[in-house]
Every structure is written in C-alpha cells, then in structure tokens.
Design an enzyme around this catalytic site. Structure first.
Site, PDB file in Angstrom:
ATOM      1  N   LYS A 144       0.800  -1.241   0.000  1.00 32.61           N
ATOM      2  CA  LYS A 144       0.000   0.000   0.000  1.00 32.61           C
ATOM      3  C   LYS A 144       0.825   1.281   0.000  1.00 32.61           C
ATOM      4  O   LYS A 144       0.410   2.264  -0.583  1.00 32.61           O
ATOM      5  CB  LYS A 144      -0.997  -0.002   1.152  1.00 32.61           C
ATOM      6  N   ARG A 178      -8.934   0.045  16.469  1.00 32.70           N
ATOM      7  CA  ARG A 178      -9.232   0.461  15.108  1.00 32.70           C
ATOM      8  C   ARG A 178     -10.235  -0.569  14.619  1.00 32.70           C
ATOM      9  O   ARG A 178     -11.273  -0.740  15.278  1.00 32.70           O
ATOM     10  CB  ARG A 178      -7.960   0.562  14.254  1.00 32.70           C
TER      11      ARG A 178
HETATM   12  C1  LIG Z   1      -0.969  -1.111   6.711  1.00 35.31           C
HETATM   13  C2  LIG Z   1      -1.482  -2.378   7.247  1.00 35.31           C
HETATM   14  C3  LIG Z   1      -0.626  -3.475   7.402  1.00 35.31           C
HETATM   15  C4  LIG Z   1       0.867  -3.368   7.148  1.00 35.31           C
HETATM   16  O1  LIG Z   1       1.435  -2.622   8.193  1.00 35.31           O
HETATM   17  P1  LIG Z   1       3.013  -2.372   8.285  1.00 35.31           P
HETATM   18  O2  LIG Z   1       3.191  -1.687   9.581  1.00 35.31           O
HETATM   19  O3  LIG Z   1       3.368  -1.527   7.123  1.00 35.31           O
HETATM   20  O4  LIG Z   1       3.645  -3.712   8.239  1.00 35.31           O
HETATM   21  C5  LIG Z   1      -1.162  -4.666   7.830  1.00 35.31           C
HETATM   22  N1  LIG Z   1      -2.484  -4.783   8.110  1.00 35.31           N
HETATM   23  C6  LIG Z   1      -3.340  -3.772   7.973  1.00 35.31           C
HETATM   24  C7  LIG Z   1      -4.774  -3.970   8.281  1.00 35.31           C
HETATM   25  C8  LIG Z   1      -2.870  -2.519   7.559  1.00 35.31           C
HETATM   26  O5  LIG Z   1      -3.730  -1.504   7.433  1.00 35.31           O
END
Ligand SMILES: *Cc1c(COP(=O)(O)O)cnc(C)c1O
Length: 351
Positions: A36, A131
């Site tokens: 992302k 969250r």
């Molecule tokens: C962004 C995100 C991740 C990845 O998180 P990192 O800290 O970049 O490893 C994993 N799960 C969800 C739901 C996220 O929003």
C-alpha cells in the site's frame, strides 16, 4: 531529470522480503507482502512474489486494480474493510478481504453470486488497539452468520494492533487470538486456515526468545519489508536493508546568511512558533525545491554534511556544515514511512 523524484531499489525490497519469509518459516508463519505504501506498484509486487510471500496486501481497490491490470495473478487481500459502494470492484479483483461488518459481508455475498465468483473473508478481531475489529464476545455469532452466506468462504481470522493506539503485540493478546481460534473451531466444528496476527509491529514479538506463537500462521508486512524496520520502536531489523527508497531534490539557493532571523516574529506559514536559535554569526543555508506538497519533511534524513532547519509548502531549508552545495546540485534524502507515503501520493514527485 525531473525533480523531485523517488527512487526505488527493487533488490533491497527483494532482499528484505525474502529474509523475512525465511526467518518466519521455522515459526510456520507465512507473509502477506503489503504494497500500500507504493500505491500497488507492480514492480515492487513482483519482488514480493518472487521472494516467497503467499499473498499481496493492499488497502485501496484502485491499487488492487492497478496490480491486476499489470498482469499480477497472485492472491490479493484487501486489508481495509471494503466500502459498501465498492463491493463489486472488490469481488472482481481481490480474492480475500478483511472484514468487521456483517452487512458488508452480506453485500459481498450478493455480489459474488451475481459475478459467479467466490470471495474469501478474514474476520478481524478487536484486541485493544481500537481500530478495526469485532469485539471478542461477538466473533462467534458473526462467524456463524458468515458461514451461511453463499459466494463467501471463511478464510480465517485476524487482528491488527499498533496502528491506532500503539498497543504492542505480545504473548497476552496473541494468545487471546489463538485461544479464540481453538474455541471457534471446536464450537463450530470447522477449521480456520489463516490466523493473521498483525503487521510489522508483530516482528519483535515473533522473533522474541520467549514468544508463544500459538496458532498465529500469517503476518501482513509492509514497512518492515520496505524500510527494514520493525514498528514498535522503529528500530532497524538486523540483516535487512534500510535504503530501498531515496527522495532526490534540487538545490535552488545556496548562500551564507546569519544564523538568526531578524525583525519582530510571529507564527510561520504553518502556525508554528519558532524556537529561538541560540547561535551566533553566519551559516551556510541551502534551499532545496522540496516541501510539504511533496513529502512529510519531518520524516526526511538529510545527506551527510547537512541538517534540516525547516520546511514550508515548497521549500526545504538546510544548513550545510561544510559549505559545499551549488545551485542545481541534487541532494538525496532517506525517508521514513510518513515521508514515503506522502511522496508516493504527491502529484509533484516522480516515482
Ligand atoms: C498497513 C497495514 C498493514 C501493514 O502494516 P506495516 O506496519 O506496514 O507492516 C497490515 N495490516 C493492515 C490492516 C494494515 O492496514
């Protein structure tokens, strides 16, 4: 050359992903490579696939579609709960989505039926970070309902910590997830395939000497792969590369000026009061054509010999310690996650 520009070192990303995949293998934990922060960059995705990740994770349907249009056929998880208005695109392009709302999963079910597809669902459980997540006591009822929905298959359950409230993944909350899996499997007489324990913040726990991995068999990793660091203390993970991304920009002024401003002073352009600088004399100040419209300047690390003094929309002001910097010269900065994300999403930064 178009500046500012963000350079991606694909070998570093491949190295980080394959190192983490290899290190997690003995723990029977597979890796979902989260793209992302790169807006679903297909070149990055190819490295993650080649490195042995079992799926890709994306938070935005636009990025999922970008990956599909580039010919990526690897399983893709939508890691943000689908918007009800986008369920058709989600079913068409993502194999699995992370979900917390029965109503959304019902909409996915209807859409899966009409597209004659199967859509996988991972139910997210709330374990304290506040969250996304279904409250622990409600998970079984939701799972019973989801199991009945045509076009939907239950792929597993998961949780996400450390993002909203900074709650640290540890043996206590991870065991809660494992215990929940055991109890759901016995009371519903089913097997849950994926138990997704979290994100890069889980690595300190996973690699800890006294970690109890339990049923956790899946992590969704973004920042650790892209920047080589865990996210509880933001410390570098040994063996990973921290130079996958570089933001390069151009010097537009280089001059010797007084260390201290003069005139009576109020707020700056962003409503911040400047602390008085206890400096005397002259310094070499350098302006780089890079600002808050391009990145998050507070997440930049200056090249050696320079310190960042401040920033506004379009200007980054540095002090040059050795006085060397000519107009037109390029300077390259290391980025943290916030700076990377902002640079990736800025229309002014060439990626
Ligand atoms: C962004 C995100 C991740 C990845 O998180 P990192 O800290 O970049 O490893 C994993 N799960 C969800 C739901 C996220 O929003």
């Amino acid at each position: 050359m178009n500046n500012p520009r963000l350079t991606t070192n694909l070998q570093a990303i491949h190295h980080n992903a394959s190192t983490l995949v290899t290190q997690l293998q003995p723990l029977s934990i597979e890796v979902c490579g989260v793209t992302k922060a790169t807006l679903g960059n297909p070149e990055v995705a190819k490295q993650l696939i080649d490195a042995g990740t079992t799926s890709l994770g994306e938070s935005r349907i636009e990025n999922v579609e970008r990956l599909r249009h580039a010919g990526i056929t690897h399983p893709i998880m939508l890691i943000r709960s689908p918007m009800p208005s986008q369920v058709a695109r989600v079913v068409a392009h993502a194999d699995i989505s992370l979900n917390t709302e029965l109503g959304v999963i019902e909409a996915l079910s209807l859409e899966a039926l009409s597209q004659d597809r199967q859509h996988g669902v991972i139910l997210m459980v709330e374990l304290g970070d506040l969250r996304e997540g279904i409250m622990l006591e409600d998970v079984e009822a939701v799972l019973r309902a989801v199991r009945q929905l045509p076009g939907i298959y239950v792929k597993g359950i998961g949780t996400n910590l450390a993002c909203q409230s900074g709650v640290i993944p540890d043996n206590t909350n991870m065991s809660q997830l494992s215990d929940l899996v055991d109890s759901l499997e016995s009371s519903l007489d089913m097997e849950l395939e994926i138990i997704s324990g979290g994100n890069s913040a889980n690595l300190v726990w996973a690699f800890g000497v006294d970690s109890h991995i339990g049923r956790i068999n899946h992590l969704r990793l973004g920042e650790s792969i892209l920047l080589g660091r865990e996210t509880v203390h933001r410390s570098h993970i040994e063996g990973l590369k921290d130079n996958a991304f570089t933001l390069t920009a151009e010097v537009i002024e280089s001059n010797t000026k007084p260390a201290n401003p003069w005139g009576s002073r109020g707020e700056n352009a962003f409503g911040e009061e400047h602390p008085r600088q206890h400096r005397e004399g002259l310094v070499h100040r350098v302006i780089v054509a890079l600002g808050r419209q391009d990145t998050d300047p507070s997440g930049l690390t200056a090249p050696e010999g320079f310190t960042i003094i401040g920033s506004s929309s379009d200007h980054l002001v540095l002090e040059s310690l050795d006085g060397e910097a000519s107009v037109g010269q390029e300077l390259s900065f290391a980025v943290n996650y916030a700076a990377l994300l902002a640079a990736m999403t800025s229309p002014f930064v060439r990626c």
